[in-house]
Enzyme design. Structure first.
Site, PDB file in Angstrom:
ATOM      1  N   LYS A 222     109.300   5.080  16.019  1.00  0.00           N
ATOM      2  CA  LYS A 222     108.920   6.482  15.810  1.00  0.00           C
ATOM      3  C   LYS A 222     109.042   7.300  17.083  1.00  0.00           C
ATOM      4  O   LYS A 222     108.973   8.525  17.052  1.00  0.00           O
ATOM      5  CB  LYS A 222     107.499   6.571  15.255  1.00  0.00           C
TER       6      LYS A 222
ATOM      7  N   LYS B 164     115.742  -1.341  17.848  1.00  0.00           N
ATOM      8  CA  LYS B 164     114.684  -1.486  16.853  1.00  0.00           C
ATOM      9  C   LYS B 164     114.239  -0.110  16.356  1.00  0.00           C
ATOM     10  O   LYS B 164     114.200   0.851  17.121  1.00  0.00           O
ATOM     11  CB  LYS B 164     113.505  -2.230  17.489  1.00  0.00           C
TER      12      LYS B 164
ATOM     13  N   LYS C 179     106.111   1.394  30.837  1.00  0.00           N
ATOM     14  CA  LYS C 179     105.437   2.664  30.558  1.00  0.00           C
ATOM     15  C   LYS C 179     105.317   3.524  31.814  1.00  0.00           C
ATOM     16  O   LYS C 179     105.296   4.756  31.730  1.00  0.00           O
ATOM     17  CB  LYS C 179     104.067   2.408  29.933  1.00  0.00           C
TER      18      LYS C 179
END
Length: 335
Positions: free
Chosen positions: A204, A201, A119
């Site tokens: 969204k 995978k 992140k």
């Protein structure tokens, strides 16, 4: 889980972030299993909104996402009479215990967390302390409710391991305060891949909206996205590692119809990809339609929705407060 567990059911805790619309992959990979678990276990489910702000959020959008995620859990079929279903920030013990546990967590442990590294690369402009230490908050989320099991996917195993390490360290110093949770590997949920890049995978966060299907997408959008799904040039409905696109569609069709792979291959023998894609799209739309209809009812009734999440928080806090005060007393605070 808000009361003493007198039914001899094992306790399970699951949390989900309100980070936008949940996908078909979320549903088939995890949420579908939550519905089954509520009959077997004493379950607590939380909308983990405190975790969402490690990334900058637009306040009105975050507020709507929290409402939406809570309503969707109910629409999926989670029963607030059987389970404790609440919003994390409504139970202050989560943040309070997180601070306590952070004093029993080593800097080196946090610096090795792979999601912090990932992140930080994605959001280099906002590498904040919360992003670094949120696994401790996740440990607090878990340990407050003394669950026997925590369902985990491959990307969450490290977080459960650090929760167990922190709890073990605290217990070794102060005695039996926290239950050491075990990972719960539910019946294999389908691993759903992107409709546009079946090597990744379904997510969204993908920039291409045609790569994923939201649980609340319209029937027309669902069918359109499946019609555009990437396949291959063979035009044979056959499950194979060298056919990731069509194999992903077979996996999805199997998950929503309960048909086996061999049954699906036989059903579409001699038929083209266009016919198969349409069948998959319609089957997914049929599966998700009742959820969307129920969601649309729930989200409109803000008064009932508020009553449910406030009651859920009250039940959760009864358990959380007891665990938190026990930990505080052990450390030596005046209560």
């Amino acid at each position: 889980m808000c009361q003493e567990n007198t039914n001899n059911k094992k306790k399970v805790l699951s949390c989900i972030q309100p980070s936008g619309m949940l996908t078909l992959g979320n549903y088939l990979g995890a949420l579908k299993n939550w519905i089954a678990m509520q009959d077997e276990f004493d379950c607590t489910f939380a909308v983990a909104d405190l975790h969402a702000i490690t990334v900058r959020q637009e306040p009105a959008a975050l507020r709507q996402q929290i409402y939406s995620t809570y309503a969707l859990l109910l629409a999926l079929g989670l029963d607030p009479e059987k389970n404790t279903i609440f919003i994390q920030s409504h139970v202050p013990e989560h943040a309070n215990l997180s601070w306590l546990l952070s004093c029993y967590t080593q800097f080196g442990e946090m610096s090795r967390m792979t999601q912090f590294k990932d992140k930080s690369l994605k959001h280099p402009e906002n590498v904040n302390v919360g992003l670094f230490s949120y696994p401790v908050l996740m440990a607090a989320d878990i340990l407050l409710y003394k669950p026997d099991f925590v369902p985990v996917g491959a990307d969450q195993k490290q977080h459960l391991e650090i929760s167990r390490d922190i709890a073990t360290r605290f217990n070794n110093i102060y005695g039996d305060v926290f239950t050491i949770p075990e990972p719960y590997i539910p019946k294999a949920g389908a691993k759903i891949m992107s409709l546009q890049d079946p090597t990744k995978k379904m997510s969204k966060s993908d920039d291409n909206p045609n790569s994923w299907v939201a649980i609340l997408d319209s029937r027309e959008d669902i069918i359109r996205k499946f019609k555009r799904a990437v396949t291959d040039s063979e035009a044979v409905v056959r499950f194979s590692e060298d056919k990731p696109g069509i194999s992903n569609l077979i996996t999805i069709y199997s998950a929503v119809t309960d048909k086996t792979i061999s049954e699906i291959e036989k059903e579409f023998e001699g038929k083209g990809y266009g016919e198969f894609k349409l069948a998959v799209g319609e089957a997914v739309a049929d599966t998700l339609a009742p959820i969307k209809a129920r969601y649309d009812e729930i989200i409109k009734d803000k008064k009932t929705l508020e009553a449910l999440y406030r009651a859920g928080a009250e039940k959760a806090e009864k358990v959380a407060r007891k665990t938190y005060f026990k930990a505080m007393k052990k450390v030596g605070f005046v209560l």
